[in-house]
Write an enzyme that holds these catalytic residues in place. Sequence first.
Site, PDB file in Angstrom:
ATOM      1  N   GLU A 169       0.722  -1.039  -0.663  1.00  0.00           N
ATOM      2  CA  GLU A 169       0.368  -0.321   0.107  1.00  0.00           C
ATOM      3  C   GLU A 169       0.794   1.589  -0.314  1.00  0.00           C
ATOM      4  O   GLU A 169       0.682   1.827   1.183  1.00  0.00           O
ATOM      5  CB  GLU A 169      -1.094  -0.225   1.444  1.00  0.00           C
ATOM      6  CG  GLU A 169      -2.426   0.586   1.264  1.00  0.00           C
ATOM      7  CD  GLU A 169      -2.770   1.028  -0.398  1.00  0.00           C
ATOM      8  OE1 GLU A 169      -3.076  -0.697  -0.462  1.00  0.00           O
ATOM      9  OE2 GLU A 169      -3.613   1.525  -0.887  1.00  0.00           O
TER      10      GLU A 169
HETATM   11  C1  LIG Z   1       2.347  -9.895   0.221  1.00  0.00           C
HETATM   12  C2  LIG Z   1       1.970  -8.925  -0.664  1.00  0.00           C
HETATM   13  C3  LIG Z   1       0.970  -8.665  -0.974  1.00  0.00           C
HETATM   14  C4  LIG Z   1       0.261  -6.953  -1.701  1.00  0.00           C
HETATM   15  N1  LIG Z   1      -0.859  -6.536  -2.103  1.00  0.00           N
HETATM   16  C5  LIG Z   1      -1.162  -6.017  -3.216  1.00  0.00           C
HETATM   17  C6  LIG Z   1      -1.847  -6.395  -4.163  1.00  0.00           C
HETATM   18  O1  LIG Z   1      -4.052  -6.845  -3.436  1.00  0.00           O
HETATM   19  N2  LIG Z   1      -2.709  -5.135  -5.107  1.00  0.00           N
HETATM   20  C7  LIG Z   1      -1.248  -4.524  -6.091  1.00  0.00           C
HETATM   21  O2  LIG Z   1      -1.712  -4.428  -6.530  1.00  0.00           O
HETATM   22  N3  LIG Z   1      -0.329  -4.830  -4.800  1.00  0.00           N
HETATM   23  C8  LIG Z   1       0.208  -5.878  -3.712  1.00  0.00           C
HETATM   24  N4  LIG Z   1       1.493  -5.914  -3.373  1.00  0.00           N
HETATM   25  C9  LIG Z   1       2.601  -4.720  -3.915  1.00  0.00           C
HETATM   26  C10 LIG Z   1       3.050  -3.862  -3.588  1.00  0.00           C
HETATM   27  O3  LIG Z   1       2.310  -2.444  -3.356  1.00  0.00           O
HETATM   28  C11 LIG Z   1       4.554  -3.975  -4.419  1.00  0.00           C
HETATM   29  O4  LIG Z   1       4.766  -4.298  -3.360  1.00  0.00           O
HETATM   30  C12 LIG Z   1       4.740  -2.541  -3.123  1.00  0.00           C
HETATM   31  O5  LIG Z   1       4.018  -1.025  -3.515  1.00  0.00           O
HETATM   32  C13 LIG Z   1       6.274  -2.232  -3.311  1.00  0.00           C
HETATM   33  O6  LIG Z   1       6.635  -2.252  -4.696  1.00  0.00           O
HETATM   34  P1  LIG Z   1       7.699  -3.306  -5.279  1.00  0.00           P
HETATM   35  O7  LIG Z   1       7.562  -4.147  -4.248  1.00  0.00           O
HETATM   36  O8  LIG Z   1       8.308  -3.077  -6.889  1.00  0.00           O
HETATM   37  O9  LIG Z   1       9.403  -2.314  -4.128  1.00  0.00           O
HETATM   38  P2  LIG Z   1      10.081  -0.937  -6.098  1.00  0.00           P
HETATM   39  O10 LIG Z   1       9.221  -0.109  -5.700  1.00  0.00           O
HETATM   40  O11 LIG Z   1      10.637  -2.009  -6.922  1.00  0.00           O
HETATM   41  O12 LIG Z   1      10.745  -0.887  -4.457  1.00  0.00           O
HETATM   42  C14 LIG Z   1      11.959  -0.769  -3.766  1.00  0.00           C
HETATM   43  C15 LIG Z   1      12.411  -0.134  -2.744  1.00  0.00           C
HETATM   44  O13 LIG Z   1      13.096   0.791  -3.343  1.00  0.00           O
HETATM   45  C16 LIG Z   1      12.333   2.788  -2.867  1.00  0.00           C
HETATM   46  N5  LIG Z   1      12.003   3.267  -3.873  1.00  0.00           N
HETATM   47  C17 LIG Z   1      11.677   3.027  -5.218  1.00  0.00           C
HETATM   48  N6  LIG Z   1      10.751   4.458  -5.709  1.00  0.00           N
HETATM   49  C18 LIG Z   1      11.077   4.871  -5.141  1.00  0.00           C
HETATM   50  C19 LIG Z   1      11.427   6.479  -4.964  1.00  0.00           C
HETATM   51  N7  LIG Z   1      10.818   7.193  -5.992  1.00  0.00           N
HETATM   52  N8  LIG Z   1      11.700   7.022  -3.566  1.00  0.00           N
HETATM   53  C20 LIG Z   1      12.782   6.473  -3.182  1.00  0.00           C
HETATM   54  N9  LIG Z   1      12.433   4.462  -2.975  1.00  0.00           N
HETATM   55  C21 LIG Z   1      12.062   4.510  -3.652  1.00  0.00           C
HETATM   56  C22 LIG Z   1      10.675   1.527  -1.965  1.00  0.00           C
HETATM   57  O14 LIG Z   1      10.343   2.719  -1.068  1.00  0.00           O
HETATM   58  C23 LIG Z   1      11.258  -0.154  -1.549  1.00  0.00           C
HETATM   59  O15 LIG Z   1      12.155   0.744  -0.500  1.00  0.00           O
HETATM   60  C24 LIG Z   1       1.542  -6.396  -2.436  1.00  0.00           C
HETATM   61  C25 LIG Z   1       2.599  -6.978  -2.052  1.00  0.00           C
HETATM   62  C26 LIG Z   1       3.070  -8.133  -1.026  1.00  0.00           C
HETATM   63  C27 LIG Z   1       4.774  -8.552  -0.977  1.00  0.00           C
END
Ligand SMILES: Cc1cc2nc3c(=O)[nH]c(=O)nc-3n(C[C@H](O)[C@H](O)[C@H](O)COP(=O)(O)OP(=O)(O)OC[C@H]3O[C@@H](n4cnc5c(N)ncnc54)[C@H](O)[C@@H]3O)c2cc1C
Length: 592
Positions: free
Chosen positions: A439
């Site tokens: 989220e």
């Molecule tokens: C158990 C689980 C349930 C989930 N449920 C849902 C769901 O129901 N629906 C859905 O759509 N998604 C869902 N997600 C996805 C979740 O919302 C994402 O994993 C989350 O938004 C982070 O995206 P990412 O994993 O690609 O990490 P990334 O975006 O790759 O981020 C990796 C790191 O980089 C940092 N970062 C990235 N961009 C920036 C920036 N611009 N500035 C500073 N720091 C940054 C982040 O804070 C993080 O620490 C779920 C994930 C999990 C693991």
Amino acid sequence: MTYRAPINDMLLALNHGAGLQAAVKAGHYGEFDGDITAAVLEEAGRFASDVLAPLNRVGDEHGIKLDGGNVTTAPGWPDAYRRWTEAGWNAVSGPEAFGGQGLPLAINAACTEIWSAANIAFGLCPLLTLSAIEALEAHGSDELKRIYLEKLVSGEWPGTMQLTEPQAGSDVGALRTRAERVSDGTYRIKGTKIFITYGDHDMSDNIVHFVLARLPDAPPGTRGISLFLVPKFLVNPDGSLGGRNDIYASGIEHKLGMHAAPTCTMTMGDKGGAVGYLIGEENRGMHCMFTMMNQARLGVGLEGVGIADRAYQQALAFAQERRQGRAVGKTGDGSDPIIVHPDVKRMLMQMRALTAAARTICYATAVALDVSVRAQDGGTRALAAARGALLTPIAKAFSTDIGNEVASLGVQIHGGMGFIEETGAAQHYRDARITPIYEGTNGIQSIDLVTRKLAANGGESVFTLLDELSDIVKQVESSNDPAFGTTGIKLRDALACLDRTSRWLLERVTSAPNEALAGATPYLRLFGSTLGGCMLANEALAARGFSEGEAQRYVTLARFFAENISVQASALERTVIDAAAAVNGADAVLLG
Ligand SMILES: Cc1cc2nc3c(=O)[nH]c(=O)nc-3n(C[C@H](O)[C@H](O)[C@H](O)COP(=O)(O)OP(=O)(O)OC[C@H]3O[C@@H](n4cnc5c(N)ncnc54)[C@H](O)[C@@H]3O)c2cc1C
């Protein structure tokens, strides 16, 4: 050990700390007079203890299974979900026109804490459905509302939110799922989503997916995203279920925690494309998502509060039973329960104080969101909307960060047994870990706080809140109650730090954005621990009308928070300011 909802603490936080009673008195809640709040929470607590808590361990151990595109949940889960919807828990704050009870979001927020504490993996399903309801109610056509809203409100058909793709996580604008227009006004959706919570399961006859996708002629980035309703089973005009739609769970994740909540890879388009119905306007999908983001983020913050409280209750019970060593000054044979040791007491107080502060921050966010739609007067609604927007990233990130810290302390208090699955302390720790990630990661929340919420109106929303908090501190000081110790001084210092740091960041948001971004996370912590300290002090002031023992309890808790947690404000202020220098030099260390 089971879970008991801390009704008295919750009522104090809701009515006084979060300002529900004052908002009711001011007429912002219309006919709702608050009389039934305690009864609703007590009933929710009973359902949570009797039905949900016993399934928490079962779900963790059994997990979920995927077979031929169908997900099955742990034994007892479908039945518990049926009981949940039949008892009306899904519909607490749902719109009355569609079968909901129309109760304030603030009441539902307290219930969400209860569900999360009893069984966080179960509570996650309705949490997402609530967001879906909000999006459909605000932006859906009358026809879509007629067919789907009542079922979503009752929970008979739960909802999912589908944003994430392998290349599009925090950067939602990078998503590639395609939507093509069809002559009958519907769309065909093709693509793959990952990490979709409750993407498939056996707890209901149908599932209503809310999917973000891109039209062929859409502009790039977030300006070219549209929102679609994509049912698992198509629905006939009379409301009966039709054929299976082309959206399937093609994989499930094996996770650190939340084993019972399915996390699915969703594939659309293997059989020509999933039928989708547009919500709102084409290319305005992000606008629709923003409508529901406040509530969803608040919901995740409440997961942090719930898991923290569960971990605290369990650690407290363990500390009263486990015997090791003697209390200082005691001699002779035998041993005392570990709760006699000052370091164990300190850990328990830390757990309780952090949980209480996060609870009130979340409830105050809910009250602001309520008033932003319920108040008669437009000016009041606008001010409340600004307050809700400001508090939302703090509610989400502070509460989930402390959820992790508190769950970790819970393991620590158990000693070696905390590392052994049998006690359950380890499960809380594992389950809590996702909450600062999904989220919108807590890093993204901090950026939102600094670049949007602080920067809005030249910081007016922040400085108005600081003035209100300063009034609370004045009341603490003028109470002359020695039990507060140095609470007034510590909170005043913390407020001064927060004020200076806010001004320092405001100057840099546009002129030196890298410096502002580098300090965003410690700034959010500074905000949460100052705000939380003032809110607990406010509750302690309100509790002076209670019995002597009760009053003493809340004053001591507020004092502990101010003197042990808010007191970190000056170090956090320095961290925000010096983070810029640290980040500027980081490449030499990290990449050199
Ligand atoms: C158990 C689980 C349930 C989930 N449920 C849902 C769901 O129901 N629906 C859905 O759509 N998604 C869902 N997600 C996805 C979740 O919302 C994402 O994993 C989350 O938004 C982070 O995206 P990412 O994993 O690609 O990490 P990334 O975006 O790759 O981020 C990796 C790191 O980089 C940092 N970062 C990235 N961009 C920036 C920036 N611009 N500035 C500073 N720091 C940054 C982040 O804070 C993080 O620490 C779920 C994930 C999990 C693991």
